[in-house]
Write a protein that holds these residues in place. Sequence first.
Motif, PDB file in Angstrom:
ATOM      1  N   MET A   1      48.428 -41.563  -8.334  1.00  0.00           N
ATOM      2  CA  MET A   1      48.081 -40.842  -9.698  1.00  0.00           C
ATOM      3  C   MET A   1      47.889 -39.313  -8.986  1.00  0.00           C
ATOM      4  O   MET A   1      48.363 -38.103  -9.500  1.00  0.00           O
ATOM      5  CB  MET A   1      46.138 -41.199 -10.031  1.00  0.00           C
ATOM      6  CG  MET A   1      46.506 -42.722 -10.864  1.00  0.00           C
ATOM      7  SD  MET A   1      44.627 -42.757 -11.291  1.00  0.00           S
ATOM      8  CE  MET A   1      45.339 -45.261 -11.863  1.00  0.00           C
ATOM      9  N   PHE A   2      46.888 -38.729  -7.758  1.00  0.00           N
ATOM     10  CA  PHE A   2      47.003 -37.765  -7.258  1.00  0.00           C
ATOM     11  C   PHE A   2      48.536 -37.290  -6.825  1.00  0.00           C
ATOM     12  O   PHE A   2      49.079 -35.627  -7.019  1.00  0.00           O
ATOM     13  CB  PHE A   2      45.812 -37.323  -6.586  1.00  0.00           C
ATOM     14  CG  PHE A   2      44.954 -36.824  -7.432  1.00  0.00           C
ATOM     15  CD1 PHE A   2      44.156 -35.553  -8.377  1.00  0.00           C
ATOM     16  CD2 PHE A   2      43.952 -37.942  -7.687  1.00  0.00           C
ATOM     17  CE1 PHE A   2      42.953 -35.430  -8.978  1.00  0.00           C
ATOM     18  CE2 PHE A   2      42.346 -38.116  -8.593  1.00  0.00           C
ATOM     19  CZ  PHE A   2      42.145 -37.089  -9.106  1.00  0.00           C
ATOM     20  N   ARG A   3      49.468 -38.026  -6.024  1.00  0.00           N
ATOM     21  CA  ARG A   3      50.314 -37.926  -6.147  1.00  0.00           C
ATOM     22  C   ARG A   3      51.163 -37.950  -6.705  1.00  0.00           C
ATOM     23  O   ARG A   3      51.927 -36.461  -6.821  1.00  0.00           O
ATOM     24  CB  ARG A   3      50.852 -38.951  -4.900  1.00  0.00           C
ATOM     25  CG  ARG A   3      52.199 -39.287  -4.606  1.00  0.00           C
ATOM     26  CD  ARG A   3      53.004 -40.292  -4.105  1.00  0.00           C
ATOM     27  NE  ARG A   3      54.058 -40.770  -4.063  1.00  0.00           N
ATOM     28  CZ  ARG A   3      55.165 -40.991  -4.839  1.00  0.00           C
ATOM     29  NH1 ARG A   3      54.556 -40.565  -6.020  1.00  0.00           N
ATOM     30  NH2 ARG A   3      56.822 -41.048  -4.739  1.00  0.00           N
ATOM     31  N   ASP A   4      51.334 -38.641  -7.659  1.00  0.00           N
ATOM     32  CA  ASP A   4      52.536 -38.069  -8.690  1.00  0.00           C
ATOM     33  C   ASP A   4      51.709 -36.122  -9.332  1.00  0.00           C
ATOM     34  O   ASP A   4      53.114 -35.947  -9.623  1.00  0.00           O
ATOM     35  CB  ASP A   4      52.081 -39.409  -9.936  1.00  0.00           C
ATOM     36  CG  ASP A   4      53.070 -40.514  -9.800  1.00  0.00           C
ATOM     37  OD1 ASP A   4      53.422 -40.721  -8.506  1.00  0.00           O
ATOM     38  OD2 ASP A   4      52.621 -41.042 -10.168  1.00  0.00           O
ATOM     39  N   ALA A   5      50.670 -36.527  -9.556  1.00  0.00           N
ATOM     40  CA  ALA A   5      50.477 -34.765 -10.135  1.00  0.00           C
ATOM     41  C   ALA A   5      50.441 -33.523  -9.318  1.00  0.00           C
ATOM     42  O   ALA A   5      50.804 -32.876  -9.886  1.00  0.00           O
ATOM     43  CB  ALA A   5      48.494 -35.063 -10.306  1.00  0.00           C
TER      44      ALA A   5
ATOM     45  N   ASP B   1      52.893 -44.936 -16.830  1.00  0.00           N
ATOM     46  CA  ASP B   1      52.754 -45.570 -18.307  1.00  0.00           C
ATOM     47  C   ASP B   1      51.062 -44.052 -18.291  1.00  0.00           C
ATOM     48  O   ASP B   1      51.081 -44.675 -18.941  1.00  0.00           O
ATOM     49  CB  ASP B   1      51.745 -46.461 -17.592  1.00  0.00           C
ATOM     50  CG  ASP B   1      51.578 -46.851 -16.507  1.00  0.00           C
ATOM     51  OD1 ASP B   1      51.377 -46.344 -15.887  1.00  0.00           O
ATOM     52  OD2 ASP B   1      50.046 -47.946 -16.462  1.00  0.00           O
ATOM     53  N   ILE B   2      51.232 -43.206 -17.672  1.00  0.00           N
ATOM     54  CA  ILE B   2      49.414 -42.602 -17.824  1.00  0.00           C
ATOM     55  C   ILE B   2      50.556 -40.795 -17.448  1.00  0.00           C
ATOM     56  O   ILE B   2      49.879 -40.150 -16.679  1.00  0.00           O
ATOM     57  CB  ILE B   2      48.693 -42.806 -16.730  1.00  0.00           C
ATOM     58  CG1 ILE B   2      49.236 -42.526 -15.793  1.00  0.00           C
ATOM     59  CG2 ILE B   2      47.987 -43.631 -17.287  1.00  0.00           C
ATOM     60  CD1 ILE B   2      48.157 -42.626 -14.332  1.00  0.00           C
ATOM     61  N   LEU B   3      52.162 -41.000 -17.620  1.00  0.00           N
ATOM     62  CA  LEU B   3      52.684 -38.955 -17.500  1.00  0.00           C
ATOM     63  C   LEU B   3      51.962 -38.391 -18.383  1.00  0.00           C
ATOM     64  O   LEU B   3      51.560 -37.082 -17.209  1.00  0.00           O
ATOM     65  CB  LEU B   3      53.664 -39.237 -17.943  1.00  0.00           C
ATOM     66  CG  LEU B   3      54.572 -38.613 -17.720  1.00  0.00           C
ATOM     67  CD1 LEU B   3      54.890 -37.880 -16.204  1.00  0.00           C
ATOM     68  CD2 LEU B   3      56.087 -38.508 -18.835  1.00  0.00           C
ATOM     69  N   ARG B   4      50.937 -38.779 -19.795  1.00  0.00           N
ATOM     70  CA  ARG B   4      50.584 -37.903 -20.296  1.00  0.00           C
ATOM     71  C   ARG B   4      49.524 -37.104 -19.206  1.00  0.00           C
ATOM     72  O   ARG B   4      49.385 -35.933 -19.057  1.00  0.00           O
ATOM     73  CB  ARG B   4      49.977 -38.011 -21.402  1.00  0.00           C
ATOM     74  CG  ARG B   4      51.897 -37.819 -22.277  1.00  0.00           C
ATOM     75  CD  ARG B   4      51.771 -38.169 -23.918  1.00  0.00           C
ATOM     76  NE  ARG B   4      52.737 -38.606 -24.573  1.00  0.00           N
ATOM     77  CZ  ARG B   4      52.337 -38.389 -26.420  1.00  0.00           C
ATOM     78  NH1 ARG B   4      51.429 -38.628 -26.975  1.00  0.00           N
ATOM     79  NH2 ARG B   4      53.445 -38.471 -26.324  1.00  0.00           N
ATOM     80  N   GLU B   5      48.610 -37.575 -18.710  1.00  0.00           N
ATOM     81  CA  GLU B   5      47.755 -37.436 -17.898  1.00  0.00           C
ATOM     82  C   GLU B   5      47.565 -36.833 -16.754  1.00  0.00           C
ATOM     83  O   GLU B   5      47.478 -35.830 -16.976  1.00  0.00           O
ATOM     84  CB  GLU B   5      46.457 -38.970 -17.863  1.00  0.00           C
ATOM     85  CG  GLU B   5      45.740 -39.479 -18.911  1.00  0.00           C
ATOM     86  CD  GLU B   5      46.560 -40.104 -19.888  1.00  0.00           C
ATOM     87  OE1 GLU B   5      47.713 -40.724 -20.102  1.00  0.00           O
ATOM     88  OE2 GLU B   5      45.699 -41.873 -20.500  1.00  0.00           O
ATOM     89  N   MET B   6      48.805 -37.340 -15.869  1.00  0.00           N
ATOM     90  CA  MET B   6      48.827 -36.328 -15.260  1.00  0.00           C
ATOM     91  C   MET B   6      49.607 -35.097 -15.053  1.00  0.00           C
ATOM     92  O   MET B   6      49.641 -34.247 -14.162  1.00  0.00           O
ATOM     93  CB  MET B   6      50.044 -37.150 -13.817  1.00  0.00           C
ATOM     94  CG  MET B   6      49.471 -38.512 -13.743  1.00  0.00           C
ATOM     95  SD  MET B   6      50.643 -38.967 -12.302  1.00  0.00           S
ATOM     96  CE  MET B   6      52.128 -40.061 -13.740  1.00  0.00           C
ATOM     97  N   GLU B   7      50.560 -35.196 -16.460  1.00  0.00           N
ATOM     98  CA  GLU B   7      50.785 -33.721 -16.138  1.00  0.00           C
ATOM     99  C   GLU B   7      49.943 -32.267 -17.239  1.00  0.00           C
ATOM    100  O   GLU B   7      49.839 -31.590 -16.424  1.00  0.00           O
ATOM    101  CB  GLU B   7      52.065 -33.561 -17.525  1.00  0.00           C
ATOM    102  CG  GLU B   7      53.362 -34.427 -17.404  1.00  0.00           C
ATOM    103  CD  GLU B   7      53.985 -34.716 -18.816  1.00  0.00           C
ATOM    104  OE1 GLU B   7      55.488 -34.414 -18.414  1.00  0.00           O
ATOM    105  OE2 GLU B   7      53.380 -34.979 -19.648  1.00  0.00           O
TER     106      GLU B   7
ATOM    107  N   SER C   1      45.849 -28.071 -14.972  1.00  0.00           N
ATOM    108  CA  SER C   1      43.957 -27.909 -14.980  1.00  0.00           C
ATOM    109  C   SER C   1      43.669 -27.781 -13.682  1.00  0.00           C
ATOM    110  O   SER C   1      43.379 -27.206 -13.521  1.00  0.00           O
ATOM    111  CB  SER C   1      43.522 -28.709 -15.322  1.00  0.00           C
ATOM    112  OG  SER C   1      43.902 -29.386 -16.686  1.00  0.00           O
ATOM    113  N   PHE C   2      44.498 -27.831 -12.494  1.00  0.00           N
ATOM    114  CA  PHE C   2      44.075 -27.733 -11.457  1.00  0.00           C
ATOM    115  C   PHE C   2      45.295 -27.097 -10.560  1.00  0.00           C
ATOM    116  O   PHE C   2      46.498 -26.901 -11.054  1.00  0.00           O
ATOM    117  CB  PHE C   2      44.034 -28.739 -10.442  1.00  0.00           C
ATOM    118  CG  PHE C   2      43.207 -29.967 -10.836  1.00  0.00           C
ATOM    119  CD1 PHE C   2      41.324 -29.362 -10.040  1.00  0.00           C
ATOM    120  CD2 PHE C   2      42.686 -30.219 -11.723  1.00  0.00           C
ATOM    121  CE1 PHE C   2      40.926 -29.953 -10.851  1.00  0.00           C
ATOM    122  CE2 PHE C   2      42.116 -31.640 -11.737  1.00  0.00           C
ATOM    123  CZ  PHE C   2      40.624 -30.781 -11.583  1.00  0.00           C
ATOM    124  N   THR C   3      44.956 -26.192  -9.870  1.00  0.00           N
ATOM    125  CA  THR C   3      45.979 -25.049  -8.503  1.00  0.00           C
ATOM    126  C   THR C   3      46.732 -26.653  -7.679  1.00  0.00           C
ATOM    127  O   THR C   3      46.241 -27.517  -7.747  1.00  0.00           O
ATOM    128  CB  THR C   3      45.313 -23.928  -8.089  1.00  0.00           C
ATOM    129  OG1 THR C   3      44.125 -24.624  -6.992  1.00  0.00           O
ATOM    130  CG2 THR C   3      44.644 -23.411  -9.090  1.00  0.00           C
TER     131      THR C   3
END
Length: 353
Positions: free
Chosen positions: A269-273, A288-294, A299-301
């Motif tokens: 998940m954090f790799r994808d982010a 399946d959780i693309l919006r959350e990762m976007e 939100s983070f540097t």
Amino acid sequence: MSIYEKLLHSISKGNVSHAYLFTGSCTNIGRDIAGNIAGTLLCGASKGYDIIEGQGDMFGGIDIQETPDTEKTGGCGVCPSCIRRLSGNHPDLLNIKPEAGSIKIDTVRGLIEELAVKPYEGGWRVCILDGAETMTAQSQNCLLKTLEEPPASAVLILICANPSALLPTIISRCTVVRSIPQTIEKTEEFLSASGVEDKRAREAFARLSGGDFAVAELLAKDEGAALARKTALILFRAVANKDKLFPLNIDIKDIKDHAKVFYDMLETMFRDAILIKLGDKSLVWNMDILREMESCSKSFTLNALKCIMDILVKSKTNISRNANYLLNIDDMLIRIQEVIDEDGSWGKVQQGG
């Protein structure tokens, strides 16, 4: 005929090695094959086997890429010997697994004594040693003596996810059978045929499994693995929203037996982010959780995301080294919370990371 079937056919014709080493990422397939080698040797309908010398090393051996139809192989399945084996009660079949994370020398000594006993039903004494990579140095040296001078009727089958953890002299005395991972596409097809309807879930589990059908099916259908993924998702969303991680509405104790799945899912998940932050969505796994990762990537540097990833990797490594489970999780959450709170700047949307 697949390579797997040729291997069993060769054994059924009398070409038997004293020791086999199943390795590679698809160790679950190796377990199936090992069980069916035992079935072929112990079957009451079999006869005429002769021992051949071990021929494995790190570079030779046999490659298994096909997915075996293990339900239809390994003995006749109907003779008294096969019935006892399939019920787990065969006196000539020994199963060794790690206890408290390792296979210790006393266990190996007991195994050696058992292999020295003549077969109860004639033919063979077979041992399947699962998790061979967890043998201590003393255990390996003890086992090596038996591999060098094995009892005439003994066949030892080692299943090892990490062959680099074994002594080269052990490997050289085994017939090495490597299980080669399947492609992501074939793994998705397998999950679809197994009844996993959600395409995005199939893709995520196929990638996470590394091409191991058994692992992919476990992730998709096992309740414990599903809970681990759900727990990882709750934590990921809390971090993405910059929520306070204490208290967090999850029960970490419930997923202790599936801690690896929990950590692996968080890492992906954090790799994808991070990939999204870098502007590359083509390699994202958890579609399946693309919006959350976007949302998380905004939100983070970039440095903060990398810092969180480093914390996860360190925590996962500690768990693999038998660190206290709950204390290690608490330490991980504290460190991630420090990243979230750092200066108030980690959570700001910044251009260019």
